[in-house]
Motif scaffolding. Sequence first.
Motif, mmCIF file in Angstrom:
data_model
loop_
_atom_site.group_PDB
_atom_site.id
_atom_site.type_symbol
_atom_site.label_atom_id
_atom_site.label_comp_id
_atom_site.label_asym_id
_atom_site.label_seq_id
_atom_site.Cartn_x
_atom_site.Cartn_y
_atom_site.Cartn_z
ATOM 1 N N ARG A 1 0.254 -4.612 -6.695
ATOM 2 C CA ARG A 1 0.845 -5.952 -6.756
ATOM 3 C C ARG A 1 1.689 -5.994 -8.024
ATOM 4 N N VAL A 2 2.803 -6.708 -7.985
ATOM 5 C CA VAL A 2 3.627 -6.908 -9.175
ATOM 6 C C VAL A 2 3.187 -8.222 -9.807
ATOM 7 N N GLU A 3 2.701 -8.142 -11.049
ATOM 8 C CA GLU A 3 2.279 -9.324 -11.800
ATOM 9 C C GLU A 3 3.022 -9.340 -13.128
ATOM 10 N N ASN A 4 3.874 -10.337 -13.333
ATOM 11 C CA ASN A 4 4.664 -10.437 -14.575
ATOM 12 C C ASN A 4 5.448 -9.154 -14.844
ATOM 13 N N MET A 5 6.078 -8.631 -13.813
ATOM 14 C CA MET A 5 6.910 -7.426 -13.865
ATOM 15 C C MET A 5 6.123 -6.168 -14.227
ATOM 16 N N VAL A 6 4.830 -6.179 -13.985
ATOM 17 C CA VAL A 6 3.992 -5.002 -14.204
ATOM 18 C C VAL A 6 3.359 -4.620 -12.875
ATOM 19 N N LEU A 7 3.501 -3.347 -12.507
ATOM 20 C CA LEU A 7 2.838 -2.838 -11.312
ATOM 21 C C LEU A 7 1.351 -2.719 -11.613
ATOM 22 N N THR A 8 0.542 -3.452 -10.861
ATOM 23 C CA THR A 8 -0.896 -3.451 -11.059
ATOM 24 C C THR A 8 -1.556 -2.734 -9.891
ATOM 25 N N ASP A 9 -2.350 -1.722 -10.194
ATOM 26 C CA ASP A 9 -3.100 -0.977 -9.189
ATOM 27 C C ASP A 9 -4.387 -1.745 -8.931
ATOM 28 N N LEU A 10 -4.486 -2.371 -7.752
ATOM 29 C CA LEU A 10 -5.641 -3.195 -7.419
ATOM 30 C C LEU A 10 -6.812 -2.376 -6.903
ATOM 31 N N PHE A 11 -6.507 -1.350 -6.145
ATOM 32 C CA PHE A 11 -7.551 -0.566 -5.509
ATOM 33 C C PHE A 11 -6.926 0.713 -4.971
ATOM 34 N N GLY A 12 -7.618 1.795 -5.046
ATOM 35 C CA GLY A 12 -7.087 3.033 -4.506
ATOM 36 C C GLY A 12 -8.142 4.116 -4.450
ATOM 37 N N ASP A 13 -7.757 5.196 -3.813
ATOM 38 C CA ASP A 13 -8.665 6.324 -3.711
ATOM 39 C C ASP A 13 -7.840 7.594 -3.512
ATOM 40 N N GLY A 14 -8.104 8.597 -4.309
ATOM 41 C CA GLY A 14 -7.469 9.897 -4.132
ATOM 42 C C GLY A 14 -6.069 10.025 -4.686
ATOM 43 N N MET A 15 -5.549 9.006 -5.316
ATOM 44 C CA MET A 15 -4.171 9.096 -5.826
ATOM 45 C C MET A 15 -4.026 10.177 -6.892
ATOM 46 N N GLU A 16 -5.063 10.391 -7.681
ATOM 47 C CA GLU A 16 -4.981 11.415 -8.721
ATOM 48 C C GLU A 16 -4.830 12.811 -8.113
ATOM 49 N N ASP A 17 -5.211 12.972 -6.855
ATOM 50 C CA ASP A 17 -5.107 14.282 -6.193
ATOM 51 C C ASP A 17 -3.825 14.461 -5.395
ATOM 52 N N CYS A 18 -3.043 13.384 -5.226
ATOM 53 C CA CYS A 18 -1.822 13.527 -4.423
ATOM 54 C C CYS A 18 -0.558 13.213 -5.209
ATOM 55 N N CYS A 19 -0.700 12.910 -6.474
ATOM 56 C CA CYS A 19 0.476 12.584 -7.295
ATOM 57 C C CYS A 19 0.835 13.702 -8.258
ATOM 58 N N ILE B 1 0.854 -1.178 0.000
ATOM 59 C CA ILE B 1 0.000 0.000 0.000
ATOM 60 C C ILE B 1 0.894 1.232 0.000
ATOM 61 N N VAL B 2 0.651 2.100 -0.951
ATOM 62 C CA VAL B 2 1.371 3.361 -1.042
ATOM 63 C C VAL B 2 0.379 4.460 -0.687
ATOM 64 N N SER B 3 0.757 5.299 0.238
ATOM 65 C CA SER B 3 -0.109 6.416 0.610
ATOM 66 C C SER B 3 0.728 7.684 0.702
ATOM 67 N N GLY B 4 0.036 8.798 0.668
ATOM 68 C CA GLY B 4 0.719 10.075 0.771
ATOM 69 C C GLY B 4 -0.243 11.209 0.500
ATOM 70 N N SER B 5 0.320 12.375 0.221
ATOM 71 C CA SER B 5 -0.518 13.550 0.027
ATOM 72 C C SER B 5 0.135 14.529 -0.929
ATOM 73 N N LYS B 6 -0.649 15.523 -1.292
ATOM 74 C CA LYS B 6 -0.182 16.667 -2.072
ATOM 75 C C LYS B 6 -1.040 17.851 -1.665
ATOM 76 N N ARG B 7 -0.416 18.832 -1.024
ATOM 77 C CA ARG B 7 -1.132 20.027 -0.548
ATOM 78 C C ARG B 7 -2.375 19.667 0.261
ATOM 79 N N GLY B 8 -2.255 18.685 1.136
ATOM 80 C CA GLY B 8 -3.363 18.312 2.014
ATOM 81 C C GLY B 8 -4.321 17.287 1.445
ATOM 82 N N ASN B 9 -4.222 16.955 0.157
ATOM 83 C CA ASN B 9 -5.079 15.922 -0.441
ATOM 84 C C ASN B 9 -4.441 14.555 -0.220
#
Length: 155
Positions: A137-155, A122-130
Motif C-alpha cells: 500500500r502507498v502511505e504518504n508516498m512510502v511503499l508499505t509492505d503489509l504482508f508477504g511470503d517468500g519475497m526474499e527468495d525471489c528478489c 499484490i506483487v508476485s513472481g519468482s527467482k529460479r523456481g522460488n
Amino acid sequence: MKRLSKISIIFIVIVITMLSGCGKTEKAGNEQAAHNYEDNKLYIDFKEKFPNREAIICEHADVTNDGLEDLIIIYKEDKNTRLIVATDSSEGVKYTNEVPAPIENQSIKLKNIDDEKEMEFIVSGSKRGNLGYAIFRVENMVLTDLFGDGMEDCC
C-alpha cells in the motif's frame, strides 16, 4: 473473529494471484509495459528521469486515493529488479521509495483488501523456481509492505 476473516481473504487472494501470475515471462512483461504505456504521462516521465531503468511490467490505478491515476512499475536496472510507484500531483510526477521486486514471472494485481481508502496491490513472481508475493500500500508516498511470503527468495 474479524481478524480471522481478513486473514482468510488475504490468503485466498494471494493463492489466486500466484496461480494467475505463473504464466508470464519477463519478455512478455517488457512488451506489455512498452506497448500499453508509451503514451502514459507517468510512464513517459519515468523513462525520461530514469533512462537506465527498463520497465518490465506496469499497472495503473488510483492507489493513493487522490482521484488521479498512479502507475506501479516493476523495472530492471543493471542486475537489480525493483518496484516503484509514480504519482501525479500539482507539483508534477512524484515517486515512492523503491523496494526489491521478483526477478521472473512478475505479476501485479490490484485488490482493495481492507476496504480502506488506499488501494492495495499484490506483487508476485519468482527467482529460479522460488515463488514469492507481497501486499503493498502507498502511505504518504512510502511503499508499505503489509504482508508477504517468500519475497526474499525471489528478489
